[in-house]
Design a protein around this motif. Structure first.
Motif, PDB file in Angstrom:
ATOM      1  N   SER A  92       0.832  -1.227  -0.102  1.00 58.47           N
ATOM      2  CA  SER A  92       0.031  -0.051   0.046  1.00 58.47           C
ATOM      3  C   SER A  92       0.973   1.273  -0.165  1.00 58.47           C
ATOM      4  CB  SER A  92      -0.850   0.100   1.332  1.00 58.47           C
ATOM      5  OG  SER A  92      -0.109   0.019   2.390  1.00 58.47           O
ATOM      6  N   PHE A  93       0.324   2.170  -0.521  1.00 58.39           N
ATOM      7  CA  PHE A  93       0.968   3.660  -0.656  1.00 58.39           C
ATOM      8  C   PHE A  93       1.142   4.254   0.688  1.00 58.39           C
ATOM      9  CE2 PHE A  93       0.818   8.315  -1.012  1.00 58.39           C
ATOM     10  CZ  PHE A  93       2.260   8.667  -2.126  1.00 58.39           C
ATOM     11  N   ASN A  94       2.336   4.926   1.006  1.00 57.66           N
ATOM     12  CA  ASN A  94       2.516   5.729   2.240  1.00 57.66           C
ATOM     13  C   ASN A  94       3.367   6.706   2.015  1.00 57.66           C
ATOM     14  OD1 ASN A  94       3.528   6.484   4.749  1.00 57.66           O
ATOM     15  ND2 ASN A  94       4.269   4.521   5.602  1.00 57.66           N
ATOM     16  N   LYS A  95       2.662   7.919   1.988  1.00 61.53           N
ATOM     17  CA  LYS A  95       3.238   9.097   1.759  1.00 61.53           C
ATOM     18  C   LYS A  95       4.618   9.424   2.598  1.00 61.53           C
ATOM     19  CE  LYS A  95       2.298  14.023   1.028  1.00 61.53           C
ATOM     20  NZ  LYS A  95       1.212  15.120   1.336  1.00 61.53           N
ATOM     21  N   GLY A  96       4.603   8.900   3.723  1.00 63.04           N
ATOM     22  CA  GLY A  96       5.815   9.190   4.563  1.00 63.04           C
ATOM     23  C   GLY A  96       7.097   8.191   4.073  1.00 63.04           C
ATOM     24  N   PHE A  97       6.799   7.353   3.368  1.00 62.33           N
ATOM     25  CA  PHE A  97       7.730   6.345   2.674  1.00 62.33           C
ATOM     26  C   PHE A  97       8.793   6.766   1.774  1.00 62.33           C
ATOM     27  CE2 PHE A  97       9.127   1.858   1.284  1.00 62.33           C
ATOM     28  CZ  PHE A  97       9.537   1.615   2.519  1.00 62.33           C
ATOM     29  N   GLY A  98       8.299   8.085   1.341  1.00 59.99           N
ATOM     30  CA  GLY A  98       9.325   8.795   0.249  1.00 59.99           C
ATOM     31  C   GLY A  98       9.837   8.250  -0.969  1.00 59.99           C
ATOM     32  N   TRP A  99      10.952   8.232  -1.246  1.00 61.43           N
ATOM     33  CA  TRP A  99      11.342   7.487  -2.497  1.00 61.43           C
ATOM     34  C   TRP A  99      11.055   6.095  -2.619  1.00 61.43           C
ATOM     35  CZ3 TRP A  99      14.931   3.210  -3.145  1.00 61.43           C
ATOM     36  CH2 TRP A  99      15.844   3.026  -2.151  1.00 61.43           C
ATOM     37  N   GLY A 100      11.015   5.397  -1.397  1.00 62.34           N
ATOM     38  CA  GLY A 100      10.650   3.887  -1.303  1.00 62.34           C
ATOM     39  C   GLY A 100       9.313   3.481  -2.029  1.00 62.34           C
ATOM     40  N   ASN A 101       8.141   4.667  -2.234  1.00 61.90           N
ATOM     41  CA  ASN A 101       6.990   4.201  -2.839  1.00 61.90           C
ATOM     42  C   ASN A 101       7.295   3.813  -4.460  1.00 61.90           C
ATOM     43  OD1 ASN A 101       5.095   4.815  -0.801  1.00 61.90           O
ATOM     44  ND2 ASN A 101       5.684   6.884  -0.609  1.00 61.90           N
ATOM     45  N   TYR A 102       8.444   4.125  -4.856  1.00 61.58           N
ATOM     46  CA  TYR A 102       8.621   3.796  -6.309  1.00 61.58           C
ATOM     47  C   TYR A 102       8.815   2.433  -6.557  1.00 61.58           C
ATOM     48  CZ  TYR A 102       8.204   8.793  -7.405  1.00 61.58           C
ATOM     49  OH  TYR A 102       7.913  10.000  -7.838  1.00 61.58           O
ATOM     50  N   PRO A 103       9.771   1.925  -5.551  1.00 66.55           N
ATOM     51  CA  PRO A 103       9.793   0.518  -5.673  1.00 66.55           C
ATOM     52  C   PRO A 103       8.515  -0.441  -5.250  1.00 66.55           C
ATOM     53  CG  PRO A 103      11.915   1.354  -4.880  1.00 66.55           C
ATOM     54  CD  PRO A 103      10.643   2.213  -5.011  1.00 66.55           C
ATOM     55  N   LYS A 104       7.977   0.182  -4.338  1.00 63.24           N
ATOM     56  CA  LYS A 104       6.999  -0.526  -3.712  1.00 63.24           C
ATOM     57  C   LYS A 104       5.672  -0.434  -4.687  1.00 63.24           C
ATOM     58  CE  LYS A 104       5.406   0.192   0.485  1.00 63.24           C
ATOM     59  NZ  LYS A 104       4.940   0.670   1.766  1.00 63.24           N
ATOM     60  N   GLY A 105       5.533   0.710  -5.289  1.00 62.38           N
ATOM     61  CA  GLY A 105       4.613   0.924  -6.264  1.00 62.38           C
ATOM     62  C   GLY A 105       4.878  -0.033  -7.457  1.00 62.38           C
ATOM     63  N   MET A 106       6.084  -0.344  -7.935  1.00 59.53           N
ATOM     64  CA  MET A 106       6.264  -1.170  -9.154  1.00 59.53           C
ATOM     65  C   MET A 106       5.857  -2.548  -8.895  1.00 59.53           C
ATOM     66  SD  MET A 106       7.352  -0.638 -12.202  1.00 59.53           S
ATOM     67  CE  MET A 106       7.891  -1.502 -13.606  1.00 59.53           C
ATOM     68  N   LEU A 107       6.100  -2.987  -7.445  1.00 65.57           N
ATOM     69  CA  LEU A 107       5.786  -4.425  -7.224  1.00 65.57           C
ATOM     70  C   LEU A 107       4.136  -4.445  -7.221  1.00 65.57           C
ATOM     71  CD1 LEU A 107       8.230  -5.059  -4.325  1.00 65.57           C
ATOM     72  CD2 LEU A 107       8.426  -5.861  -6.720  1.00 65.57           C
ATOM     73  N   TYR A 108       3.539  -3.484  -6.514  1.00 61.77           N
ATOM     74  CA  TYR A 108       2.342  -3.255  -6.597  1.00 61.77           C
ATOM     75  C   TYR A 108       1.465  -3.330  -7.979  1.00 61.77           C
ATOM     76  CZ  TYR A 108      -2.409  -1.311  -5.838  1.00 61.77           C
ATOM     77  OH  TYR A 108      -3.914  -1.028  -5.913  1.00 61.77           O
ATOM     78  N   GLU A 109       2.060  -2.957  -8.988  1.00 62.59           N
ATOM     79  CA  GLU A 109       1.581  -2.800 -10.297  1.00 62.59           C
ATOM     80  C   GLU A 109       1.851  -4.097 -11.008  1.00 62.59           C
ATOM     81  OE1 GLU A 109      -0.608  -1.029 -11.681  1.00 62.59           O
ATOM     82  OE2 GLU A 109      -0.582   0.782 -10.048  1.00 62.59           O
ATOM     83  N   LEU A 110       2.876  -4.879 -10.631  1.00 59.62           N
ATOM     84  CA  LEU A 110       3.266  -6.125 -11.317  1.00 59.62           C
ATOM     85  C   LEU A 110       2.162  -7.149 -10.532  1.00 59.62           C
ATOM     86  CD1 LEU A 110       7.090  -5.723 -11.663  1.00 59.62           C
ATOM     87  CD2 LEU A 110       5.498  -6.137 -13.351  1.00 59.62           C
ATOM     88  N   ALA A 111       2.236  -7.047  -9.175  1.00 58.63           N
ATOM     89  CA  ALA A 111       1.094  -7.864  -8.488  1.00 58.63           C
ATOM     90  C   ALA A 111      -0.145  -7.891  -9.162  1.00 58.63           C
ATOM     91  CB  ALA A 111       0.961  -7.497  -7.058  1.00 58.63           C
ATOM     92  N   LYS A 112      -0.818  -6.705  -9.573  1.00 55.96           N
ATOM     93  CA  LYS A 112      -1.928  -6.516 -10.170  1.00 55.96           C
ATOM     94  C   LYS A 112      -2.159  -7.269 -11.446  1.00 55.96           C
ATOM     95  CE  LYS A 112      -3.592  -2.477 -10.896  1.00 55.96           C
ATOM     96  NZ  LYS A 112      -3.587  -0.866 -10.864  1.00 55.96           N
ATOM     97  N   LYS A 113      -0.761  -7.373 -12.320  1.00 56.20           N
ATOM     98  CA  LYS A 113      -0.890  -8.256 -13.512  1.00 56.20           C
ATOM     99  C   LYS A 113      -0.794  -9.684 -13.202  1.00 56.20           C
ATOM    100  CE  LYS A 113       1.244  -4.092 -15.751  1.00 56.20           C
ATOM    101  NZ  LYS A 113       0.157  -4.062 -16.887  1.00 56.20           N
ATOM    102  N   GLY A 114      -0.657 -10.246 -11.961  1.00 58.52           N
ATOM    103  CA  GLY A 114      -0.590 -11.505 -11.783  1.00 58.52           C
ATOM    104  C   GLY A 114       0.795 -12.077 -10.930  1.00 58.52           C
ATOM    105  N   ALA A 115       1.661 -11.445 -10.912  1.00 55.63           N
ATOM    106  CA  ALA A 115       2.985 -11.653 -10.262  1.00 55.63           C
ATOM    107  C   ALA A 115       2.843 -12.056  -8.822  1.00 55.63           C
ATOM    108  CB  ALA A 115       4.123 -10.284 -10.335  1.00 55.63           C
ATOM    109  N   LYS A 116       3.636 -12.976  -8.608  1.00 50.04           N
ATOM    110  CA  LYS A 116       3.449 -13.732  -6.944  1.00 50.04           C
ATOM    111  C   LYS A 116       4.820 -13.390  -6.360  1.00 50.04           C
ATOM    112  CE  LYS A 116      -0.685 -15.449  -7.912  1.00 50.04           C
ATOM    113  NZ  LYS A 116      -1.800 -14.590  -7.139  1.00 50.04           N
ATOM    114  N   PHE A 117       4.755 -12.774  -5.277  1.00 55.86           N
ATOM    115  CA  PHE A 117       6.083 -12.396  -4.421  1.00 55.86           C
ATOM    116  C   PHE A 117       5.947 -13.366  -3.125  1.00 55.86           C
ATOM    117  CE2 PHE A 117       5.149  -8.299  -6.660  1.00 55.86           C
ATOM    118  CZ  PHE A 117       5.882  -8.369  -7.702  1.00 55.86           C
ATOM    119  N   ASP A 118       6.858 -14.272  -3.240  1.00 55.97           N
ATOM    120  CA  ASP A 118       6.770 -15.279  -2.102  1.00 55.97           C
ATOM    121  C   ASP A 118       7.935 -15.209  -1.135  1.00 55.97           C
ATOM    122  OD1 ASP A 118       8.953 -16.125  -3.863  1.00 55.97           O
ATOM    123  OD2 ASP A 118       8.310 -18.329  -3.998  1.00 55.97           O
ATOM    124  N   HIS A 119       8.947 -13.978  -1.389  1.00 52.12           N
ATOM    125  CA  HIS A 119      10.108 -13.667  -0.522  1.00 52.12           C
ATOM    126  C   HIS A 119      10.199 -12.193  -0.785  1.00 52.12           C
ATOM    127  CE1 HIS A 119      12.842 -13.646  -3.982  1.00 52.12           C
ATOM    128  NE2 HIS A 119      12.213 -14.668  -4.392  1.00 52.12           N
TER     129      HIS A 119
END
Length: 397
Positions: A92-119
């Protein structure tokens, strides 16, 4: 290592920096370029053409998988932020997370496309794109994380899937209504070639950049900009409103569908001075980009330079995204021998401009433009000759 005001990096140095941060060696190292755009600014979200290329300035990343579900991030550019952590199951997006939202957001969008992250994974990033320069540091980071995730999780995704995911991070996760150009140029770049892209159809062709005895000089104003908090979104909404009004009488899907003549005849439908200026830039800039490609085909560098300069005037007066710092760089460059053309690049309100300069005049242009800029604003501009690079990829030491 510093060279010409830039931090020079390679895979070996990034591996060492990763080890210093996380006490172990990384599994893999990657590079994601920045981008410049020869011409075609603010046309990508208006259904027009763009003419960008990836550059050798960019973002390095070193990464290794973890056995738990924690993601740890560390930026060599922002050491005061320390190690940022999140759980791969909470994207989830967290405004206080700063630049870290870009990596987190990329994983979020890939998960929406069906990617599974088990680690999870550990990621160290360090870039030499100047902060707030308009050379697409955020898109560089997005594609970097996309390519890293593809390897660490064995994802079956094409490079264009990562390009679209990066744009969705900007649009939906961060909230900047940008077009596709930055992610496309960074993800799909090829060494020594620009890309002529029609964003209406997403058809593109690679185009060898042959400027004869000339080079592209990047002029960094060192005036930072934050597009998400600037008037970037406002410009886009103004273009959308102008299009909506035009569509009341003309059957078009985007402003890029209009010729200059069709637009001129449709201005009565807009009937608002500001909206007319915004839309006029989108329509005319699209045609300038097409004409610039033709000028290069014809080896007519003089015309190409004139079109580059006309782009700046349009961005300055019709789209109103320039600032005095950028105008000073461009105006001073125009006055120098050996300069074919110059203009602002990127979203505007700060960042960089480019000049097409005769190779033997580069040092003179840098000196005169730099001195003029320093005297007017009290701080220095920086200059780099652009070298065109491959898109985001894994590298070896």
């Amino acid at each position: 290592m510093l060279k010409g005001g830039l931090y020079i990096m390679d895979a070996a140095s990034i591996k060492q920096e990763y080890q210093d941060a996380f006490d172990v060696a990384p599994q893999s190292v990657f590079f994601s370029p920045g981008r410049i755009n020869l011409i075609g600014e603010h046309t990508d979200y208006n259904g027009g053409h763009v003419f960008p290329c990836a550059i050798t300035l960019g973002t390095y990343g070193a990464a290794s998988p973890r056995t738990d579900t924690t993601v740890r991030l560390y930026s060599g550019n922002l050491p005061k932020d320390g190690v940022l952590t999140f759980d791969v199951n909470d994207l989830s997006f967290n405004k206080g997370f700063g630049w870290g939202n870009y990596p987190k957001g990329m994983l979020y969008e890939l998960a929406k496309k069906g990617a599974k992250f088990d680690h999870g994974f550990d990621l160290y990033v360090h870039g030499n794109l100047p902060d707030g320069s308009g050379l697409s540091s955020s898109a560089s980071l997005e594609l970097l994380v996309g390519v890293i995730a593809k390897k660490l999780y064995n994802l079956e995704v094409e490079q264009m899937d990562l390009v679209y995911a990066g744009q969705q991070v900007e649009n939906d996760y961060i909230g900047l209504n940008s077009g596709i150009m930055d992610q496309f140029a960074i993800g799909m770049g090829k060494k020594d070639q620009a890309m002529f892209l029609d964003v209406n159809t997403m058809k593109y062709e690679y185009y060898p950049v042959d400027l004869g005895d000339n080079v592209v000089l990047i002029m960094n104003s060192n005036k930072s900009h934050d597009l998400a908090s600037s008037k970037y979104n406002e410009r886009r909404s103004q273009c959308e409103e102008a299009l909506r009004r035009i569509q009341q009488g003309v059957n078009v899907k985007t402003l890029g569908d209009l010729t200059k003549e069709q637009f001129d005849q449709a201005t009565y439908l807009i009937n608002d001075a500001t909206l007319i200026r915004r839309a006029r830039h989108a329509v005319f800039e699209n045609q300038r980009t097409i004409d610039a490609k033709q000028a290069l085909d014809d080896h007519d560098l003089k015309t190409f330079g004139h079109l580059v300069s006309a782009s700046h005037i349009s961005l300055q007066y019709d789209y109103e995204v320039s600032v005095p710092e950028l105008d000073t760089l461009v105006d001073t460059a125009w006055a120098q021998d050996g300069v074919l053309g110059a203009r602002i690049i990127g979203g505007g309100f700060g960042g960089c401009a480019i000049a097409i300069v005769s190779r033997d005049q580069v040092d003179h242009v840098k000196e005169v433009v730099g001195d003029t800029y320093l005297k007017r604003f009290g701080y220095a501009a920086d200059f780099y000759v652009a070298e065109i690079a491959d898109g985001t990829h894994e590298v070896t030491a």
